[in-house]
Design an enzyme around this catalytic site. Structure first.
Site, PDB file in Angstrom:
ATOM      1  N   ASP A 213      37.214  17.763 -18.206  1.00 44.96           N
ATOM      2  CA  ASP A 213      37.778  16.421 -18.443  1.00 44.96           C
ATOM      3  C   ASP A 213      36.736  15.314 -18.319  1.00 44.96           C
ATOM      4  O   ASP A 213      36.853  14.271 -18.947  1.00 44.96           O
ATOM      5  CB  ASP A 213      38.922  16.142 -17.451  1.00 44.96           C
ATOM      6  CG  ASP A 213      40.161  16.962 -17.787  1.00 44.96           C
ATOM      7  OD1 ASP A 213      40.187  17.535 -18.897  1.00 44.96           O
ATOM      8  OD2 ASP A 213      41.072  17.041 -16.951  1.00 44.96           O
ATOM      9  N   GLU A 263       0.924  20.757 -24.198  1.00 44.51           N
ATOM     10  CA  GLU A 263       1.588  19.495 -24.611  1.00 44.51           C
ATOM     11  C   GLU A 263       0.540  18.499 -25.128  1.00 44.51           C
ATOM     12  O   GLU A 263       0.724  17.869 -26.181  1.00 44.51           O
ATOM     13  CB  GLU A 263       2.311  18.852 -23.423  1.00 44.51           C
ATOM     14  CG  GLU A 263       3.593  19.516 -22.999  1.00 44.51           C
ATOM     15  CD  GLU A 263       4.234  18.807 -21.806  1.00 44.51           C
ATOM     16  OE1 GLU A 263       5.441  18.938 -21.626  1.00 44.51           O
ATOM     17  OE2 GLU A 263       3.520  18.122 -21.039  1.00 44.51           O
ATOM     18  N   GLU A 278       5.145  12.060 -26.129  1.00 45.45           N
ATOM     19  CA  GLU A 278       6.194  12.793 -25.397  1.00 45.45           C
ATOM     20  C   GLU A 278       6.911  13.801 -26.299  1.00 45.45           C
ATOM     21  O   GLU A 278       7.543  14.737 -25.829  1.00 45.45           O
ATOM     22  CB  GLU A 278       7.249  11.815 -24.864  1.00 45.45           C
ATOM     23  CG  GLU A 278       6.751  10.878 -23.785  1.00 45.45           C
ATOM     24  CD  GLU A 278       6.522  11.599 -22.479  1.00 45.45           C
ATOM     25  OE1 GLU A 278       7.377  12.403 -22.086  1.00 45.45           O
ATOM     26  OE2 GLU A 278       5.454  11.379 -21.865  1.00 45.45           O
ATOM     27  N   HIS A 324      13.303  25.433 -27.040  1.00 46.57           N
ATOM     28  CA  HIS A 324      13.982  26.302 -26.062  1.00 46.57           C
ATOM     29  C   HIS A 324      15.500  26.124 -26.058  1.00 46.57           C
ATOM     30  O   HIS A 324      16.243  27.116 -26.089  1.00 46.57           O
ATOM     31  CB  HIS A 324      13.389  26.053 -24.675  1.00 46.57           C
ATOM     32  CG  HIS A 324      14.050  26.810 -23.572  1.00 46.57           C
ATOM     33  ND1 HIS A 324      14.113  28.185 -23.535  1.00 46.57           N
ATOM     34  CD2 HIS A 324      14.697  26.391 -22.446  1.00 46.57           C
ATOM     35  CE1 HIS A 324      14.761  28.566 -22.447  1.00 46.57           C
ATOM     36  NE2 HIS A 324      15.129  27.498 -21.772  1.00 46.57           N
TER      37      HIS A 324
HETATM   38  C1  HEM Z   1      18.213  24.981 -20.881  1.00 46.54           C
HETATM   39  C2  HEM Z   1      13.800  25.253 -18.908  1.00 46.54           C
HETATM   40  C3  HEM Z   1      14.292  30.063 -18.542  1.00 46.54           C
HETATM   41  C4  HEM Z   1      18.346  29.811 -21.119  1.00 46.54           C
HETATM   42  C5  HEM Z   1      16.983  24.628 -20.361  1.00 46.54           C
HETATM   43  C6  HEM Z   1      16.484  23.286 -20.219  1.00 46.54           C
HETATM   44  C7  HEM Z   1      15.250  23.372 -19.666  1.00 46.54           C
HETATM   45  C8  HEM Z   1      14.961  24.760 -19.450  1.00 46.54           C
HETATM   46  C9  HEM Z   1      14.324  22.223 -19.319  1.00 46.54           C
HETATM   47  C10 HEM Z   1      17.232  22.008 -20.633  1.00 46.54           C
HETATM   48  C11 HEM Z   1      18.293  21.628 -19.669  1.00 46.54           C
HETATM   49  C12 HEM Z   1      19.691  21.895 -20.123  1.00 46.54           C
HETATM   50  O1  HEM Z   1      19.978  21.777 -21.314  1.00 46.54           O
HETATM   51  O2  HEM Z   1      20.505  22.246 -19.279  1.00 46.54           O
HETATM   52  C13 HEM Z   1      13.561  26.583 -18.633  1.00 46.54           C
HETATM   53  C14 HEM Z   1      12.367  27.092 -17.995  1.00 46.54           C
HETATM   54  C15 HEM Z   1      12.502  28.436 -17.876  1.00 46.54           C
HETATM   55  C16 HEM Z   1      13.791  28.782 -18.464  1.00 46.54           C
HETATM   56  C17 HEM Z   1      11.180  26.235 -17.573  1.00 46.54           C
HETATM   57  C18 HEM Z   1      11.589  29.471 -17.287  1.00 46.54           C
HETATM   58  C19 HEM Z   1      10.707  29.218 -16.361  1.00 46.54           C
HETATM   59  C20 HEM Z   1      15.396  30.421 -19.263  1.00 46.54           C
HETATM   60  C21 HEM Z   1      15.820  31.775 -19.526  1.00 46.54           C
HETATM   61  C22 HEM Z   1      16.947  31.696 -20.285  1.00 46.54           C
HETATM   62  C23 HEM Z   1      17.245  30.295 -20.456  1.00 46.54           C
HETATM   63  C24 HEM Z   1      15.110  33.041 -19.037  1.00 46.54           C
HETATM   64  C25 HEM Z   1      17.776  32.811 -20.863  1.00 46.54           C
HETATM   65  C26 HEM Z   1      17.270  33.935 -21.342  1.00 46.54           C
HETATM   66  C27 HEM Z   1      18.679  28.491 -21.220  1.00 46.54           C
HETATM   67  C28 HEM Z   1      19.941  28.015 -21.763  1.00 46.54           C
HETATM   68  C29 HEM Z   1      19.891  26.631 -21.695  1.00 46.54           C
HETATM   69  C30 HEM Z   1      18.617  26.274 -21.108  1.00 46.54           C
HETATM   70  C31 HEM Z   1      21.084  28.881 -22.277  1.00 46.54           C
HETATM   71  C32 HEM Z   1      20.994  25.665 -22.128  1.00 46.54           C
HETATM   72  C33 HEM Z   1      20.894  25.366 -23.590  1.00 46.54           C
HETATM   73  C34 HEM Z   1      22.051  24.508 -24.018  1.00 46.54           C
HETATM   74  O3  HEM Z   1      23.196  24.861 -23.735  1.00 46.54           O
HETATM   75  O4  HEM Z   1      21.803  23.499 -24.662  1.00 46.54           O
HETATM   76  N1  HEM Z   1      16.035  25.515 -19.897  1.00 46.54           N
HETATM   77  N2  HEM Z   1      14.389  27.636 -18.904  1.00 46.54           N
HETATM   78  N3  HEM Z   1      16.290  29.551 -19.846  1.00 46.54           N
HETATM   79  N4  HEM Z   1      17.923  27.417 -20.830  1.00 46.54           N
HETATM   80 FE1  HEM Z   1      16.136  27.531 -19.928  1.00 46.54          FE
END
Ligand code: HEM
Length: 456
Positions: A213, A263, A278, A324
């Protein structure tokens, strides 16, 4: 009626008309699955039992004296929001396949777990997700881990106290194989960040009506059915009312210095200057450091961290397909893949992760993410994300490249980047950015129902 895990309607857990089966489900479910629990300070203990009776008695003691249910957690959150008392610490438990065997469950029994990935264990799945060889993992993870105990709180003291109490009760026959300590980091706006300096943990599948909500939902629906994270607990007294969740744990080391160099070099290569620089990092992550989605804006800023967006109409000229957050949640499809991320950062920083100091001042190791996520299926969610999305250079569009943050495997194809945000002009093909996240070990666990644990 048994709880319908596929119901698309978010759970109104606080409603007076909640049916008895759902109440039983919440009373027997661990916290931190349906809703993230505060774990600013986190202790992660890896245990091996070696004795059926002693191992069972220990888990029963932890469950009956130290663990609260999902429903108690939700009540605590509600009371705290209403200005009443602070909540109690989180204690969570996961058992590996080897752990179930060690607790006396037969091979046949363990087959009741529907998830083949869980039944294999992480060591046997390295080929599927391009993980480093087990010999390269940290020693703790090379060993046979039976259980993980998670202890989390907003403050350090309750975690230290509980950790001591729980370890004090560890039976003679059991071993503490190792331990990780998580510690949350925040930017000046108060948002949680990871070590590269980006806001993390913002986009989550939401299961509860009160959380749903609060979110704007014009473009993206954050509500997900319970089946994304819950399955019947096969060993519980009543699996139709007692649920658990598959938990993936991975220690992911981040070479922050290398990422910051990347970067900088990418911004140089694309001729970006001033605040436009950025955008280089944002093209790798899909969001700017402050969380602004790159598909929405060419520059950071705007106050709250937006999550009500999709990539519809973005042909990669705003946010590259490899970014990512685009790779791990393309948003226009794959909703059943989305897992509940519950990780925490680890490692001490002497610098400020969000500021503009040069790469030389950044750590090149010993810091990273204790990646944790709850799944209804490790095969279709965590492993699918890592293998078919992050590690797949042809995801969505041919030649997209690996996920620059977590992609594993040979990054041999060349990629292009949009030169100007939203314009078709592409850079010359260039080598993909180097891998800066290294998997140091991990395991697959099942977070059983409290009903199972209390009955051991
Ligand atoms: C989102 C960093 C590892 C899956 C994010 C975000 C960042 C980030 C900065 C954006 C924040 C957000 O949208 O909530 C990292 C870093 C990692 C890492 C630095 C490793 C050191 C992983 C791994 C997975 C993963 C191993 C899965 C295999 C996701 C998913 C999202 C996400 C599903 C949300 C995407 C969305 O719903 O928009 N991550 N992540 N991340 N990450 Fe990672």
């Amino acid at each position: 009626m048994p709880v319908d895990l596929n119901n698309e309607r978010p759970l109104a857990w606080d409603s007076a008309t909640l049916d008895a089966d759902t109440v039983a489900m919440l009373d027997n479910l661990q916290p931190n699955i349906l809703r993230a629990h505060v774990r600013e300070h986190l202790s992660v203990l890896f245990v091996r039992f070696n004795d059926v009776a002693a191992g069972r008695a220990f888990l029963r003691w932890v469950a009956t004296t130290k663990m609260k249910s999902a429903r108690e957690h939700l009540r605590e959150v509600r009371d705290f929001a209403a200005g009443r008392r602070r909540g109690t610490p989180y204690v969570g438990l996961g058992i590996s396949k080897a752990g179930y065997r060690d607790l006396g469950h037969s091979v046949q029994d363990v087959r009741k777990f529907g998830d083949p990935v869980f039944r294999d264990g992480m060591k046997r799945r390295i080929a599927e997700v391009n993980d480093p060889p087990v010999e390269a993992w940290e020693r703790v993870y090379q060993r046979e881990i039976h259980a993980v105990i998670l202890i989390g709180d907003a403050e350090a003291e309750p975690v230290a106290r509980l950790r001591k109490e729980i370890l004090g009760r560890l039976p003679e026959s059991a071993r503490l194989l190792g331990e990780e300590r998580g510690q949350g980091m925040r930017n000046p706006a108060g948002d949680g960040i990871e070590h590269f300096g980006y806001v993390d943990g913002r986009s989550q599948p939401l299961f509860l009506a009160d959380e749903v909500d609060r979110e704007p939902k014009e473009h993206w629906d954050p509500a997900f059915p319970l089946s994304n994270v819950l399955v019947p607990d096969p060993f519980a007294p009543d699996p139709s009312r007692h649920h658990g969740s598959y938990l993936v744990f991975r220690k992911l080391e981040q070479n922050v210095r290398a990422f910051k160099e990347i970067e900088r070099d990418l911004a140089d290569a694309l001729g970006l200057s001033g605040v436009d620089r950025e955008r280089a990092g944002a093209m790798l992550v899909g969001r700017f450091k402050d969380g602004t989605p790159l598909t929405l804006k060419p520059k950071p800023g705007g106050g709250t961290v937006v999550n009500d967006f999709t990539f519809d109409g973005d042909d990669g000229s705003k946010c590259p397909f490899s970014g990512h957050v685009r790779k791990t949640n393309p948003r226009s499809f794959g909703r059943n893949v989305i897992m509940a991320r519950r990780g925490q950062t680890y490692g001490e920083r002497t610098d400020d992760p969000w500021d503009d100091s040069p790469p030389e001042h950044r750590p090149s190791g010993e810091v990273g993410l204790l990646f944790m996520a709850f799944n209804g299926s490790l095969l279709d969610q965590f492993e699918f994300t890592q293998q078919s999305w992050a590690d797949n250079p042809d995801f969505e569009v041919e030649g997209t490249g690996h996920d620059p943050v977590i992609g594993q495997g040979n990054r041999d194809i060349k990629v292009t980047y949009p030169k100007v945000w939203g314009k078709p002009d592409k850079s010359a093909p260039q080598a993909q950015v180097a891998q800066t996240v290294t998997m140091k070990g991990g395991e697959y666990f099942f977070a059983p129902s409290l009903a199972y644990l209390r009955n051991l």
